[in-house]
Scaffold this active site. Structure first.
Site, short mmCIF file in Angstrom:
data_model
loop_
_atom_site.label_atom_id
_atom_site.label_comp_id
_atom_site.label_asym_id
_atom_site.label_seq_id
_atom_site.Cartn_x
_atom_site.Cartn_y
_atom_site.Cartn_z
CB SER A 1 6.15 0.61 -1.03
OG SER A 1 5.44 -0.17 -1.97
CB SER B 1 2.53 -1.20 -1.37
OG SER B 1 3.58 -1.38 -0.46
CE LYS C 1 5.40 0.85 -5.48
NZ LYS C 1 4.67 -0.11 -4.62
N1 GLN Z 1 4.62 -2.56 3.97
C1 GLN Z 1 4.77 -3.88 3.45
C2 GLN Z 1 6.25 -4.22 3.33
O1 GLN Z 1 7.02 -3.44 3.73
C3 GLN Z 1 4.07 -4.02 2.12
C4 GLN Z 1 4.82 -3.49 0.97
C5 GLN Z 1 4.09 -3.67 -0.33
O2 GLN Z 1 2.90 -3.95 -0.37
N2 GLN Z 1 4.83 -3.54 -1.42
O3 GLN Z 1 6.63 -5.23 2.84
#
Ligand code: GLN
Length: 515
Positions: A152, A176, A77
Site C-alpha cells: 500500500s 506494504s 506515507k
Molecule cells: N497487501 C496487504 C493488505 O492488503 C498488506 C498491506 C500492508 O502491509 N499495509 O492487507
C-alpha cells in the site's frame, strides 16, 4: 535523466557546506511538480513548511553538521501524523483531518535534519497491494505508467523510484513497504515488530503494523533505521532492545553467510521471469561465498489466509473509531459525501478543516446511529468496508473459534517454522512478489487474486521478523524484480549486511526508469 542523488550523497553535500539545504529542497519540489501530475505519488505537498525547515538548517549549519539526515528531503506515507498537516490515509473519512501532534518517527526524522516535502498516496488505511484503493486515485509506476507501483505504500515507492526524494517512509502490515519497493526497483525495509515506534501511525492491524524506510540503497535504509529505531514511552509496543550501528554492520562480507531457501514454497505460482531472477540472485550470493541451505516452512502455505483473518479482525476493531464524531468527515443528511472536497484538497498545502466536513453538530432530525452509519457508508471505500465486514464476522460469537482463534494458532506454527529455520541459517531468501508490476485495473475487481500476491510477504509480519526487499533484476519488459531477505527478530544488522553485500556485487540499484 541523470542519476538522482542518494540519501548519503545529499547528506554529505549539505553537511560539508557544498550545497544549501534550501537548494536541495527546491530541486526536490520542482521535480515533484514536473512529475507528479503523471505519477500521483503525493496527496499533499508541504512546500512552504519544507522550505522554512531547510532555511533553518542553512542558518545554523554548524549545529547540523553531524546530523545523520541533514537536509535530506523525505516523503511520508499519508497515514503518518504530522502536526498541522492534513493526514488522510487516502480515505474520504479523513479528507480534512489535521492532526494536533507529530508521529514519533516524524519527530525523529526532523531531529536528524530531514526535511518533509509531502504526504504520499497509499491504499486507503494501507489496505491493498496496488494503491488503487486510494480515495484520491491510483499512483503510477515510473517504470511503466499503465502499471501499479504496488502498495500500500505505493506513493512512497514512486517518490523514491522517480528520484523526487532519496527517502520515503512507509508502513508494512503484510508487505506494504517491501512489495512496492520490489515493483519500483528500490530498497524497502520492514523492521522487527516493536523496533520502531508506531505512535502517530493510523493503525490498521496492531499486532502486525511496522514503520520503515524506502530508499535507493541498502546503506540509506541502514542509516535511516538507526534514526528511527528504539523504544518510545508513547508506544508501549516499542521494544527496549538495544539499537545497533546498522551502517557499521555493512562490511560487504558474504563469506559463510547461511542463506535459507524454502524451495518447496517456490514451486507453484511464481512467474517464470521472477523465478529466474531469484535463482540467479542465489547463484551470485553463493559465488561470493554464501552457503545456500534448503529450509522447510511447512505452514507458510497458510500464511495468506491466516493474515487475512488476523488483519481484518484487528482492522474492524481499529476502524471503529471513525464514527463522524471524533475525527474528520461527518455526513449530514442528504449530503453527497466528501469526494469533491477531497479532490480539491489533494495536492494543496495543509489548511484548516472545511466547514461542513470536519465539525458539524448532529441535526435534531438525525439520531446518532443514523449519523454513524451514514458517515461510514460514505466515508469508507469498498475494500475497507469489505475488511470491516470480514473482520467483524471472524470475531463474532459462533465463528470466533473456527476462524480467529484457529488463525492465531496457525500463526504460532508459522513462527515456529521460522525459529527452526533460524537454527540453521542467518536469513531466509524468497522473491518479494510472485510477479512484477501488474496493470492498473487488472486485479482490483478480484480481491482474492490481489490477496494471493501477498504470499511471500505476510509471514514476516505474522512472525514479527525483519525483512528487506532489494532489486535483483528485470523482466524482459524492463520491469523491476525484488529479492526478499528475512532475518531473526531484532537482527536487522545481518539482513542489511547480506543485502548490502549482494547490492555491491550487482549494482541493480543504479538502473533508472526513463522519465
Ligand atoms: N497487501 C496487504 C493488505 O492488503 C498488506 C498491506 C500492508 O502491509 N499495509 O492487507
Amino acid at each position: 535523466m541523470s542519476q538522482p542523488a542518494t540519501l548519503r550523497g545529499i547528506r554529505d553535500e549539505v553537511s560539508s557546506g557544498a550545497r544549501a539545504a534550501v537548494d536541495v529542497c527546491r530541486e526536490a519540489l520542482s521535480r515533484l511538480e514536473a512529475l507528479d501530475a503523471g505519477l500521483h505519488a503525493f496527496n499533499t505537498v508541504t512546500a512552504e513548511r519544507a522550505l522554512a525547515r531547510a532555511a533553518e538548517i542553512d542558518r545554523d549549519r554548524a549545529a547540523w553538521r553531524d546530523a545523520p539526515l541533514a537536509g535530506v528531503p523525505v516523503a511520508l506515507k499519508d497515514n503518518l501524523c504530522v502536526r498541522g498537516v492534513r493526514t488522510t490515509a487516502s480515505s474520504r473519512i479523513l479528507d480534512s483531518f489535521v492532526p494536533p501532534y507529530d508521529a514519533t518517527v516524524v519527530a525523529r526524522l526532523e531531529a536528524a535534519g530531514a526535511v518533509v516535502i509531502g504526504k504520499t498516496n497509499c491504499d486507503e488505511f494501507a489496505m491493498g497491494s496496488s494503491t488503487e484503493n486510494s480515495a484520491f486515485g491510483p499512483s503510477r509506476n515510473p517504470w511503466a505508467r499503465d502499471r501499479t507501483p504496488g502498495g500500500s505504500s505505493g506513493g512512497s515507492a514512486v517518490a523514491v523510484a522517480a528520484g523526487i526524494t532519496p527517502l520515503a517512509i512507509g508502513s508494512d502490515t503484510g508487505g506494504s513497504i517491501r512489495q512496492p519497493a520490489a515493483l519500483c526497483g528500490i530498497v524497502g525495509l520492514k523492521p522487527t515488530y516493536g523496533r520502531v515506534s508506531r505512535y502517530g501511525l493510523l493503525a490498521f492491524a496492531s499486532s502486525l503494523d511496522q514503520i520503515g524506510p524506502l530508499t535507493r540503497t541498502v546503506h540509506d535504509a541502514a542509516l535511516t533505521l538507526s534514526v528511527l529505531a528504539g523504544p518510545d514511552p508513547a508506544d508501549a509496543t516499542s521494544a527496549p532492545e538495544p539499537v545497533g550501528d546498522y551502517v557499521a554492520a555493512l562490511t560487504g562480507e558474504l563469506g559463510g553467510a547461511r542463506i535459507g531457501v524454502p524451495s518447496r514454497m517456490l514451486d507453484h505460482g511464481v512467474d517464470a521471469e521472477v523465478a529466474r531472477a531469484f535463482k540467479s540472485a542465489l547463484d551470485t550470493l553463493s559465488s561470493r561465498g554464501a552457503v545456500l541451505v534448503d529450509v522447510d516452512l511447512p505452514h507458510a502455505k497458510y500464511a495468506t489466509p491466516v493474515y487475512y483473518l488476523v488483519a481484518t479482525a484487528e482492522a474492524s476493531s481499529n476502524l471503529a473509531r471513525y464514527d463522524g464524531v471524533r475525527y474528520g468527515y461527518r455526513a449530514g443528511p442528504g449530503e453527497d459525501g466528501p469526494a469533491k472536497a477531497a479532490q480539491g484538497a489533494a495536492n494543496a498545502e495543509h489548511g484548516p478543516a472545511k466547514a461542513g466536513h470536519y465539525v458539524r453538530d448532529v441535526r435534531a432530525e438525525d439520531d446518532l446511529r443514523t449519523m454513524y452509519s451514514r458517515t461510514r457508508e460514505r466515508g469508507f471505500g469498498a475494500e475497507v468496508k469489505r475488511r470491516i465486514m470480514l473482520g467483524t464476522y471472524v470475531l463474532s460469537a459462533g465463528y470466533y473459534d473456527a476462524y480467529y482463534l484457529k488463525a492465531q494458532q496457525v500463526r504460532t506454527l508459522i513462527l515456529r517454522d521460522y525459529d527452526r529455520a533460524f537454527e540453521r541459517v542467518d536469513v531466509v531468501a524468497m522473491p518479494t512478489s510472485p510477479t512484477a508490476a501488474f496493470k492498473i485495473g487488472e486485479r482490483v475487481t478480484d480481491p482474492l487474486q490481489m490477496y494471493l500476491g501477498d504470499v511471500f510477504t505476510v509471514s514476516a509480519n505474522l512472525a514479527g521478523l525483519p525483512a528487506l526487499s532489494l532489486p535483483c533484476g528485470f523482466t524482459t519488459d524492463g520491469l523491476p524484480i525484488g529479492l526478499q531477505l528475512t532475518g531473526r527478530q531484532f537482527d536487522e544488522a545481518t539482513v542489511l549486511r547480506i543485502a548490502d553485500g549482494y547490492e555491491r556485487e550487482t549494482g541493480w540499484w543504479k538502473e533508472q526508469p526513463a522519465i
